[in-house]
Design an enzyme around this catalytic site. Structure first.
Site, PDB file in Angstrom:
ATOM      1  N   THR A 140       0.850  -1.189   0.000  1.00 42.00           N
ATOM      2  CA  THR A 140       0.000   0.000   0.000  1.00 42.00           C
ATOM      3  C   THR A 140       0.886   1.239   0.000  1.00 42.00           C
ATOM      4  O   THR A 140       1.925   1.272   0.664  1.00 42.00           O
ATOM      5  CB  THR A 140      -0.918   0.017   1.229  1.00 42.00           C
ATOM      6  OG1 THR A 140      -0.124  -0.114   2.415  1.00 42.00           O
ATOM      7  CG2 THR A 140      -1.903  -1.142   1.170  1.00 42.00           C
ATOM      8  N   ASP A 141       0.438   2.256  -0.716  1.00 42.52           N
ATOM      9  CA  ASP A 141       1.240   3.467  -0.862  1.00 42.52           C
ATOM     10  C   ASP A 141       0.856   4.524   0.167  1.00 42.52           C
ATOM     11  O   ASP A 141       0.069   4.264   1.068  1.00 42.52           O
ATOM     12  CB  ASP A 141       1.105   4.012  -2.288  1.00 42.52           C
ATOM     13  CG  ASP A 141       1.862   3.150  -3.285  1.00 42.52           C
ATOM     14  OD1 ASP A 141       2.828   2.486  -2.873  1.00 42.52           O
ATOM     15  OD2 ASP A 141       1.476   3.136  -4.465  1.00 42.52           O
ATOM     16  N   LYS A 142       1.366   5.690  -0.008  1.00 42.49           N
ATOM     17  CA  LYS A 142       1.226   6.754   0.979  1.00 42.49           C
ATOM     18  C   LYS A 142      -0.248   7.067   1.269  1.00 42.49           C
ATOM     19  O   LYS A 142      -1.043   7.268   0.355  1.00 42.49           O
ATOM     20  CB  LYS A 142       1.932   8.010   0.474  1.00 42.49           C
ATOM     21  CG  LYS A 142       1.873   9.180   1.442  1.00 42.49           C
ATOM     22  CD  LYS A 142       2.639  10.368   0.917  1.00 42.49           C
ATOM     23  CE  LYS A 142       2.541  11.533   1.878  1.00 42.49           C
ATOM     24  NZ  LYS A 142       3.262  12.721   1.407  1.00 42.49           N
TER      25      LYS A 142
END
Length: 468
Positions: free
Chosen positions: A117-119
């Protein structure tokens, strides 16, 4: 001098050179050996242990954890920034479940996340595979973690278990206020009192149903063209699951289940549904988005995106007699409590106080689906990316990483040379498109060439979408 004599001399020289190299290596080894010895003949390398060494038996484990990713720069470890993995590994090191070497290089402990998962993106059920001691106390880990990260459970798995490759599907949820589907609602007061109608719910579910099945999502991510095999993704379901009211504002939770996802894919899927529901595009845009033409699809904010569940049905079926199931059903109440206390409040706060979706709706009104007059800038939205699961579609990624496209346009003769390095049964294929004769010449490793009409080449390939 005869030829035979010359050959004998050359052989003698070769033998002398080999003998000399052997002697040099032998002298070097003897020198190194003598240097390491003390006066009493003992080697310095043999030093007594200052502390008793205890070998800890470690086995492969599956760890279930949840986190609120609002204040983090994604799941994956990235030096210099705050990430979920960094805090998790720090806690494991503090509990002495991994060594200093494992912390410096998590691959030593065979650490692997199921989904990256990204920011800004949260997760309710993230699964990590890692080698840990047989006796592990979850509380020892959690007391070293911040409140926004919690380990829910740990189970023993097979030695070859990989949380990424063994995962056969992933479910994401996207939480958003329902007023986004109604264009007539403009003021903050109207948004508070708005309640979605049954007719509007049916329209949204109908639009979400278009995503079911295997389709090419080249328009729902970055730097992909319609012929790219890695752009093909399989969606099992996409529905509006539930509706709830929080701080007088009505919210809806959308659930999408698929094998894997690409960068921005879910956010663009949601963005297109909102645009059609608000009348900014007709329903024909849905079919057009899966066609060959390039379509600029708006990217919804990432605040409400959450990894809800990772599925291991195939693994559970195969090892049901020897290992515990990875459904974690007994922890559902604990996970729901964590979501209510740590994830949902941040989404609600961002929508009500930060007016996250309201600001985005102002931008989408100016959005153009035509790439030629595209005006909406998504750069500001990149602060909260959805999960980039390209690396989880392993076979597609290997093929995609092997592909390289280099386009060289000669201004003098207006010829376009397209060099494709494709892995097709170990064969290198080089394509040359000549704009003057409209022929495509395919050159193989063995020197043979094939010619085809360039008109059979797709328009996207002619427009070279791979140029950056």
């Amino acid at each position: 001098m005869s030829v035979a004599t010359k050959e004998i001399e050359n052989d003698d020289q070769l033998v002398d050179k080999q003998r000399t190299r052997f002697q040099q290596r032998q002298r070097k080894r003897q020198w190194e050996f003598n240097e390491k010895k003390k006066d009493n003949g003992e080697c310095e390398a043999k030093r007594p242990c200052d502390q008793p060494f205890e070998r800890i038996k470690r086995k492969k484990m599956a760890m279930l954890l949840g986190y609120c990713g609002v204040d983090y720069f994604g799941m994956q470890r990235n030096p210099g920034v705050k990430t979920i993995e960094e805090d998790l590994l720090q806690a494991l090191l503090g509990a002495k479940y991994i060594t200093e070497e494992d912390f410096a290089n998590q691959q030593n402990a065979q650490f692997q996340r199921s989904s990256r998962t990204d920011k800004g993106v949260s997760a309710a059920r993230q699964v990590v595979s890692v080698k840990l001691p047989l006796e592990v106390n979850v509380d020892e880990i959690n007391k070293r973690l911040p409140e926004c990260i919690r380990v829910f459970g740990i189970k023993r798995v097979t030695n070859k278990f990989n949380s990424k490759s063994k995962c056969n599907a992933r479910t994401y949820s996207y939480t958003l206020p329902t007023f986004v589907f109604e264009p007539s609602v403009c003021s903050d007061q109207e948004r508070k009192v708005y309640r979605i109608s049954a007719e509007k719910q049916n329209l949204v579910n109908q639009l979400l149903g278009h995503y079911k099945g295997t389709k090419s999502y080249h328009n729902f991510t970055e730097k992909k063209h319609h012929q790219d095999p890695s752009a093909s993704r399989y969606m099992m379901s996409f529905t509006m699951k539930k509706i709830f009211i929080e701080s007088e504002v009505e919210f809806a939770e959308l659930l999408v289940k698929g094998q894997s996802f690409m960068l921005h894919q879910i956010r663009k899927m949601v963005g297109l549904v909102i645009a059609i529901a608000r009348g900014l595009a007709d329903q024909g845009m849905m079919d057009k988005a899966f066609g060959k033409e390039k379509v600029m699809i708006p990217t919804a904010p990432g605040l409400g995106l959450m990894l809800d569940k990772v599925h291991y049905e195939r693994y559970d079926t195969r090892y049901k007699d020897s290992h515990e199931s990875l459904t974690w059903e007994d922890l559902d109440d604990t996970i729901e409590k964590f979501k209510i206390e740590h994830i949902h409040p941040n989404v609600v706060k961002g929508e009500i106080e930060g007016r996250n979706m309201a600001h985005w709706l102002e931008k989408i009104e100016k959005h153009s689906f035509d790439p030629n007059d595209y005006v909406m800038d998504d750069k500001d939205d990149n602060i909260q990316d959805d999960d980039d699961d390209d690396d989880e579609k392993v076979d597609a990624d290997i093929e995609n990483d092997a592909n390289e496209r280099v386009i060289d346009i000669d201004k003098n003769n207006a010829d376009r040379n397209v060099c494709d390095t494709d892995i097709k049964n170990g064969e290198k294929v080089v394509e040359k498109i000549d704009s003057n004769n409209s022929d495509r010449v395919v050159k193989h490793n063995d020197g043979n060439t094939d010619s085809t009409d360039v008109n059979s080449v797709s328009e996207d390939k002619k427009e070279s979408p791979c140029v950056q």
